[in-house]
Write an enzyme that holds these catalytic residues in place. Structure first.
Site, PDB file in Angstrom:
ATOM      1  N   GLY A  16       0.833  -1.196   0.000  1.00  0.00           N
ATOM      2  CA  GLY A  16       0.000   0.000   0.000  1.00  0.00           C
ATOM      3  C   GLY A  16       0.863   1.238   0.000  1.00  0.00           C
ATOM      4  CG  MET A  20       1.767  10.253   6.699  1.00  0.00           C
ATOM      5  SD  MET A  20       0.542  10.237   8.008  1.00  0.00           S
ATOM      6  CE  MET A  20       0.061   8.527   8.021  1.00  0.00           C
ATOM      7  CG  ASP A 131      -6.247  11.627  10.311  1.00  0.00           C
ATOM      8  OD1 ASP A 131      -7.115  12.298   9.721  1.00  0.00           O
ATOM      9  OD2 ASP A 131      -5.275  11.125   9.734  1.00  0.00           O
TER      10      ASP A 131
END
Length: 530
Positions: A16, A20, A131
């Site tokens: 993945g 970030m 978040d």
């Protein structure tokens, strides 16, 4: 050999990637188990304060032990900050949303239950996520909901990312609570607001607020209204309107005051019972009676970490400079009315043309009024040269080298090779090519493909042992074949001898005994002649 992190984690295939971090499957050679390792971006790795906060928060998150939370096992900083996590086989909620899949109401509420149960546990442990978004919610292959990235969320908040680094993560702004947009402290009720945004999107296929930039989206969180779910889908029960209206109230005091409270209403909806929770005050009215201009000022400044504020020190008035990165020149000049502004231009691959790419002094600096402020407007990406020496590097090192010249990895292609796993085999466009800054390159990397072992005729335990030792994950299917011995593997996919990427799944079909009905068949009663 592939890269070894922390003296124990053998890095494998990248599974993945995002704005970030990159996520890799890895072998924990000390405990003989598969793990997932999230390696942070090189620009975050260069900030010592972030590394320190990241380490502390990651270790705090490691103390969370709950089936609805992706476990954090370990963390480190070399060659870049990374965290070692439980390896979960499944998909993120973001992936499911982007696939266009629309879920029935009961499944959406079931996902909400899983998220809120995890948040209730973390809040009781004193950890606020900050978040909550679809990319941070995993749905396992078994349908179990797991929330992740608690430590990273807190570390990034304290890192104080500016619009320069958040321009390409508009998705995060879509789940931002009003108090976060206004620079106030985020508590457990901020997680509730973000969960409301997430459930709204999963249910209706769109987030409650959208926009072209983080600033425009954040402004809507502060002062906008969302379209009520029942207007988009009239077949929804009114309880959905109530649930999301309370969760998305502008004032935290008007929301559910705990994840448990919201969870109770979710359970009522699933059970077909009425939801009676009400918002005490006007959900659109901000807690401060603030003008639209002041609200915009707050939003424009706080996303970058600074308010336009003044204070007196030693008889002089100091003004804290707001963040104007990402704004148009006219909007930036409006916010900087008390400063002497100088405009210059430069190429920038991160910020769209004609918007502010950087400012000097930096946002949150405290300066005297009438101080000069230099704004650099973006002329667009400009050009970058693809590095010559990427072939032979590890994927991590290649990504860092590309980032240093303003380029990114657009795609990786795993290729069978005798080179160490993760080694870059080729680059497209080739090294030395000139392409626009911000563009991506395609890297072919050694996949680590290995031959699938022969499993037919083995017992389930034997097959599992062989697959784990070979580095594969396992998918199990039960079948009944009365012509073959019970308990043995009667089929496998991929077939034995074919190559398959290490860390991926191999499906085995195990023969099971037929289920016997425990109820005896009544026998016929004997008859007697009269």
């Amino acid at each position: 050999m592939s890269k070894l992190l922390g003296g124990r984690y053998r890095l494998g295939e990248m599974i993945g990637t995002g704005g970030m971090a990159d996520v890799y499957i890895a072998d924990d050679e000390r405990l003989s188990r598969k793990v997932a390792i999230k390696v942070l971006r090189s620009d975050l790795a260069r900030d010592p304060s972030f590394v320190s906060r990241f380490r502390k928060e990651a270790l705090a998150a490691a103390g969370l032990n709950h089936p609805g939370i992706v476990a954090v096992y370990d963390s480190g900083e070399i060659p870049a900050p990374y965290i070692v996590m439980e390896l979960v086989s499944g998909h993120t909620l973001r992936d499911l949303i982007h696939s266009g899949e629309r879920m029935p109401l009961d499944r959406v509420l079931e996902i909400g239950e899983g998220i809120l149960t995890a948040l209730a546990y973390s809040h009781e442990s004193g950890i606020v996520h900050r978040d909550v978004k679809p990319a941070n919610v995993m749905i396992t292959d078994q349908g179990v909901v797991k929330v992740m990235d608690f430590g990273i969320a807190r570390a990034l908040e304290d890192f104080g990312a500016t619009l320069t680094s958040t321009w390409n993560v508009v998705g995060t702004a879509q789940y931002l609570s009003p108090e976060q947009a206004m620079g106030e402290v985020a508590d457990y009720r901020s997680d509730i607001y973000s969960t409301g945004c997430l459930l709204y999107e999963v249910l209706l296929g769109r987030p409650p607020y959208t926009g072209d930039t983080p600033v425009s989206i954040a402004f809507q969180h502060v002062s906008g209204d969302f379209v009520k779910p029942i207007i988009i889908d009239p077949e929804l029960p009114n309880g959905v309107n109530i649930l999301l209206s309370v969760a998305l109230a502008k004032n935290p005091e008007d929301r559910y005051q705990s994840a448990g409270e919201m969870l109770n209403d979710v359970k009522k909806l699933r059970a077909g019972r009425a939801v009676t929770t009400r918002i005490a005050r006007n959900p659109l009215k901000p807690r401060k009676i603030i003008s639209i201009f002041v609200a915009l000022l707050l939003v424009g400044g706080v996303i970058g970490g600074g308010l336009y504020a003044t204070k007196r020190t030693q008889g002089q008035v100091l003004i804290r400079i707001p963040n104007v990165v990402g704004l148009t020149q006219s909007d930036a000049e409006s916010l900087l009315g008390g400063f002497v502004i100088t405009i210059q231009r430069a190429h920038d691959g991160r910020i769209p043309k004609d918007r502010v790419a950087s400012q000097i002094p930096l946002a949150t600096s405290e300066v005297l009024s009438r101080t000069g402020v230099t704004l650099t407007l973006s002329d667009g990406p400009g050009d970058s040269i693809v590095p010559f020496d990427l072939v032979g590097k590890s994927l991590i090192d290649a990504r860092s080298a590309l980032s240093a010249v303003g380029l990114v990895v657009a795609q990786t292609q795993a290729i069978a090779s005798d080179k160490p796993q993760g080694t870059v085999l080729s680059v497209t466009p080739a090294g030395g090519s000139t392409i626009p800054s911000g563009d991506g390159v395609v890297l072919q990397i050694a996949s680590g493909d290995i031959a699938v072992p022969s499993l037919l005729g083995l017992s389930e335990i034997q097959a599992r042992t062989v697959l784990v030792q070979a580095g594969f994950l396992i998918r199990l299917i039960d079948a009944i074949d009365t012509t073959q011995q019970v308990g043995l593997v009667i089929a496998q996919a991929p077939a034995a001898g074919t190559t398959h990427t290490i860390g991926s799944s191999v499906t085995i079909t195990v023969n099971r005994a037929p289920v016997v009905d425990p109820t005896p068949t009544p026998s016929a009663s004997p008859t007697t002649s009269p």
